[in-house]
Design a protein around this motif. Structure first.
Motif, PDB file in Angstrom:
ATOM      1  N   THR A  41      -5.253 -15.027  -4.922  1.00 40.93           N
ATOM      2  CA  THR A  41      -6.131 -13.960  -4.434  1.00 40.93           C
ATOM      3  C   THR A  41      -5.471 -13.099  -3.365  1.00 40.93           C
ATOM      4  O   THR A  41      -6.151 -12.327  -2.699  1.00 40.93           O
ATOM      5  CB  THR A  41      -7.429 -14.558  -3.861  1.00 40.93           C
ATOM      6  N   LEU A  53      -8.434 -11.071  -1.767  1.00 40.19           N
ATOM      7  CA  LEU A  53      -9.764 -11.074  -2.351  1.00 40.19           C
ATOM      8  C   LEU A  53     -10.526 -12.297  -1.876  1.00 40.19           C
ATOM      9  O   LEU A  53     -10.060 -13.421  -2.029  1.00 40.19           O
ATOM     10  CB  LEU A  53      -9.652 -11.093  -3.878  1.00 40.19           C
ATOM     11  N   SER A 115     -16.635 -12.480  -6.627  1.00 38.88           N
ATOM     12  CA  SER A 115     -15.813 -11.666  -5.722  1.00 38.88           C
ATOM     13  C   SER A 115     -16.726 -10.979  -4.719  1.00 38.88           C
ATOM     14  O   SER A 115     -17.681 -10.314  -5.098  1.00 38.88           O
ATOM     15  CB  SER A 115     -15.012 -10.631  -6.504  1.00 38.88           C
TER      16      SER A 115
END
Length: 180
Positions: A41, A53, A115
């Motif tokens: 991420t 993320l 997310s």
């Protein structure tokens, strides 16, 4: 110990090999937060900028802290190979899915259920240390692909937003996260 203000190619390569990193933040008052992160991420944008993320979880401390102060530290440890610890210090901002910058930054990552935010870190200090006290460990697999991501996929978008309302609106110190 070595210090500088930017990542060089050797440090970028080191970061890209790590399956795990840690993020630390703190508001001017309240608790310091330190969290492990994985699942690929994190993206190095250039020698002085990293984005990562943030997936949904049981808390949302980083976003709450950054609403009050923009300080962030990322730490990477070599658990295999040559010993090293790398700390990246800087100033970060939160990019929520409703922000204009979300579309551009979200394209850097594969779609992942849950997310929640993207954190954009401008680096002002890079520090390495020996890391000889860090144990050698073998990486087996990412847990999130078998556990975390299916959990949020099963909820669907509205279920994830409901989860945020219940679990991610306030930090453990009662600070707003601005997730919704």
């Amino acid at each position: 110990m070595a210090m500088g203000s930017k990542l060089n190619r050797t440090l970028m390569d080191f970061i890209e090999r790590q399956p795990l990193f840690f993020v630390a933040t703190a508001a001017p008052e309240g608790r310091v937060n330190l969290s492990p992160k994985g699942l690929k991420t994190l993206k190095i944008m250039n020698e002085s900028r990293i984005v990562w993320l943030s997936l949904s979880g049981s808390g949302n401390e980083t976003a709450a802290h950054l609403a009050e102060t923009d300080r962030m530290t990322l730490m990477f440890c070599a658990f295999s190979g040559e010993a090293m610890i790398l700390r990246v210090y800087g100033h970060a901002k939160v990019v929520h899915p409703r922000a204009d910058a979300w579309s551009e930054l979200a394209r850097l990552f594969p779609p992942m259920a849950g997310s929640r935010q993207i954190f954009d870190l401008e680096i002002d200090l890079v520090q390495t240390s020996c890391g000889s006290g860090v144990p050698l460990m073998d990486f087996q697999a990412e847990r999130g692909t078998a556990e975390l991501l299916p959990f949020y996929e099963a909820m669907g978008d509205e279920g994830v937003r409901d989860y945020w309302r219940r679990k991610n609106m306030l930090s453990i110190d009662g600070k707003p996260t601005h997730v919704l």
